[in-house]
Design a protein around this motif. Structure first.
Motif, PDB file in Angstrom:
ATOM      1  N   ASN A   8       0.514  -0.996   0.197  1.00  0.00           N
ATOM      2  CA  ASN A   8      -0.125   0.006  -0.074  1.00  0.00           C
ATOM      3  C   ASN A   8       0.681   1.173   0.075  1.00  0.00           C
ATOM      4  OD1 ASN A   8       0.845   0.189   2.601  1.00  0.00           O
ATOM      5  ND2 ASN A   8      -0.926  -0.191   3.577  1.00  0.00           N
ATOM      6  N   ARG A   9       0.357   1.749   0.356  1.00  0.00           N
ATOM      7  CA  ARG A   9       0.943   3.975   0.414  1.00  0.00           C
ATOM      8  C   ARG A   9       2.040   3.602   1.079  1.00  0.00           C
ATOM      9  NH1 ARG A   9      -4.411   5.474  -0.633  1.00  0.00           N
ATOM     10  NH2 ARG A   9      -4.733   6.594  -2.927  1.00  0.00           N
ATOM     11  N   ARG A  10       1.538   2.380   2.521  1.00  0.00           N
ATOM     12  CA  ARG A  10       2.890   3.352   3.746  1.00  0.00           C
ATOM     13  C   ARG A  10       4.200   2.180   3.277  1.00  0.00           C
ATOM     14  NH1 ARG A  10      -2.211   2.912   5.970  1.00  0.00           N
ATOM     15  NH2 ARG A  10      -2.113   0.979   5.960  1.00  0.00           N
ATOM     16  N   LEU A  11       3.779   1.610   1.811  1.00  0.00           N
ATOM     17  CA  LEU A  11       4.844   0.419   1.678  1.00  0.00           C
ATOM     18  C   LEU A  11       4.580  -0.883   2.560  1.00  0.00           C
ATOM     19  CD1 LEU A  11       8.020   2.586   0.260  1.00  0.00           C
ATOM     20  CD2 LEU A  11       6.085   1.028  -0.834  1.00  0.00           C
ATOM     21  N   ASP A  12       3.616  -1.025   3.295  1.00  0.00           N
ATOM     22  CA  ASP A  12       2.383  -2.372   4.087  1.00  0.00           C
ATOM     23  C   ASP A  12       3.064  -3.915   2.842  1.00  0.00           C
ATOM     24  OD1 ASP A  12       2.845  -0.456   6.298  1.00  0.00           O
ATOM     25  OD2 ASP A  12       0.885  -0.834   6.543  1.00  0.00           O
ATOM     26  N   VAL A  13       3.873  -4.836   2.902  1.00  0.00           N
ATOM     27  CA  VAL A  13       3.385  -5.556   2.129  1.00  0.00           C
ATOM     28  C   VAL A  13       2.127  -5.914   2.782  1.00  0.00           C
ATOM     29  CG1 VAL A  13       4.234  -8.015   1.730  1.00  0.00           C
ATOM     30  CG2 VAL A  13       5.586  -6.165   2.393  1.00  0.00           C
ATOM     31  N   LEU A  14       1.299  -6.482   1.995  1.00  0.00           N
ATOM     32  CA  LEU A  14      -0.308  -6.497   1.764  1.00  0.00           C
ATOM     33  C   LEU A  14      -0.086  -8.144   1.942  1.00  0.00           C
ATOM     34  CD1 LEU A  14      -2.606  -4.130   0.214  1.00  0.00           C
ATOM     35  CD2 LEU A  14      -1.456  -4.116   2.928  1.00  0.00           C
ATOM     36  N   ALA A  15       0.485  -9.133   0.614  1.00  0.00           N
ATOM     37  CA  ALA A  15       0.496 -10.141  -0.151  1.00  0.00           C
ATOM     38  C   ALA A  15       1.976 -10.460  -0.550  1.00  0.00           C
ATOM     39  CB  ALA A  15      -0.556 -10.235  -0.523  1.00  0.00           C
ATOM     40  N   LYS A  16       2.027 -11.961  -0.716  1.00  0.00           N
ATOM     41  CA  LYS A  16       3.305 -12.716  -1.288  1.00  0.00           C
ATOM     42  C   LYS A  16       3.156 -13.594  -2.214  1.00  0.00           C
ATOM     43  CE  LYS A  16       6.627 -10.565   2.279  1.00  0.00           C
ATOM     44  NZ  LYS A  16       7.799 -11.521   3.401  1.00  0.00           N
ATOM     45  N   ASN A  17       3.693 -13.650  -3.016  1.00  0.00           N
ATOM     46  CA  ASN A  17       3.320 -14.881  -3.727  1.00  0.00           C
ATOM     47  C   ASN A  17       4.766 -16.470  -3.898  1.00  0.00           C
ATOM     48  OD1 ASN A  17       5.856 -14.187  -5.105  1.00  0.00           O
ATOM     49  ND2 ASN A  17       4.864 -14.589  -7.208  1.00  0.00           N
ATOM     50  N   LYS A  18       4.671 -17.205  -4.047  1.00  0.00           N
ATOM     51  CA  LYS A  18       4.851 -18.208  -2.586  1.00  0.00           C
ATOM     52  C   LYS A  18       7.480 -18.015  -2.680  1.00  0.00           C
ATOM     53  CE  LYS A  18       6.179 -22.000  -5.054  1.00  0.00           C
ATOM     54  NZ  LYS A  18       5.598 -23.696  -6.241  1.00  0.00           N
ATOM     55  N   VAL A  19       7.185 -17.466  -4.700  1.00  0.00           N
ATOM     56  CA  VAL A  19       9.078 -17.151  -4.696  1.00  0.00           C
ATOM     57  C   VAL A  19       9.640 -16.177  -3.570  1.00  0.00           C
ATOM     58  CG1 VAL A  19       8.067 -16.111  -6.692  1.00  0.00           C
ATOM     59  CG2 VAL A  19      10.899 -17.389  -5.636  1.00  0.00           C
TER      60      VAL A  19
END
Length: 280
Positions: free
Chosen positions: A126-137
């Motif tokens: 998001n705008r704050r650079l919070d990581v909301l989701a990642k893929n497996k790699v």
């Protein structure tokens, strides 16, 4: 913070980091105690009075013309995005944005798309650079790193980040500039201000980079990682806006096909689990 005080902060910061050499002036008189331009030099170069420019920095001038703002952008050698940001600060136009409580929701169709990229680390921020989701790699690439829930916390509050990002200074500066691009006109987000306060308290490097007032959203760049298990991973980063979720960005890292970096990622994900979405 009101629009005028933010505008003054921006002008003071850019004046401090703009040198005489950059604007083609020669130093006359005693050696300067501080770097950057003086107010009278900025005013002269922009074609305005020193009194008017002083009022701008102090927030006492509330309606500078577009011509004045464009002239200041030329003096400070601002890029397109920073110039646009300067105009927004002067107009104090706060854009309509989704409440902060909703900006963590990632569309399930995007998650499925990311999950299909087996050798391209990808995540949504998001705008704050919070990581909301990642893929497996991406989960594998960032495994075990403290503060990986936010890219700036990771870069500035985790000492290991200086080894993880091979170009730590440049990469971190670009993240801070991205945050600056959002912070000035998003004063209604209390989580954003909490992040700024946390980073200011915990990192001298953040304070140094923040005080420059560089303004530039992240788009594309080479990013070089060093993973403790598989070694260096050299990537090209691409950043995409997600139109259906204003403020969210999809960040994808691609490696050269057949390269040592591709083989390193292949080794990294061997035997690991499937897609991971992070709780909001």
């Amino acid at each position: 913070m009101d629009g005028e005080s933010v505008l003054g902060e921006f002008l003071r910061a850019r004046r401090r980091v703009t040198t005489l050499d950059q604007v083609g002036l020669r130093s006359i008189g005693p050696r300067r105690r501080t770097p950057g331009l003086r107010r009278e030099e900025v005013a002269m170069l922009a074609g305005i009075s020193i009194d008017y420019y002083t009022r701008l920095e102090q927030g006492r001038e509330r309606s500078p013309s577009d011509q004045v703002l464009d002239a200041l952008a030329v003096v400070f050698q601002l890029g397109h995005e920073a110039t646009e940001h300067l105009h927004e600060l002067a107009r104090a136009k706060h854009s309509r944005r989704r409440p902060a409580s909703q900006d963590h929701v990632v569309d399930s169709r995007l998650l499925r798309l990311m999950d299909g990229w087996t050798l391209a680390p990808a995540y949504v921020v998001n705008r704050r650079l919070d990581v909301l989701a990642k893929n497996k790699v991406a989960v594998a690439l960032y495994e075990g790193l403290q503060h990986s829930d936010n890219l700036l916390r990771l870069a500035l509050l985790n000492p290991v980040a200086r080894d993880f990002y091979l170009d730590w200074e440049h990469d971190t500066s670009s993240k801070v500039a991205h945050l600056r691009a959002n912070a000035g006109m998003d004063g209604g987000d209390p989580f954003l201000q909490e992040l700024i306060d946390e980073l200011s308290d915990g990192s001298e490097d953040f304070r140094r980079m923040w005080d420059r007032y560089d303004v530039q959203g992240r788009t594309r760049a080479p990013v070089r990682f060093h993973h403790h298990r598989v070694g260096d991973v050299i990537t090209d980063m691409e950043v995409f806006s997600i139109d259906s979720a204003p403020g969210q960005k999809l960040i994808v890292f691609q490696v050269e096909p057949g390269s040592p970096s591709e083989r390193a990622l292949a080794r990294l994900i061997t035997g690991r689990g499937s897609f991971t979405a992070l709780p909001g």
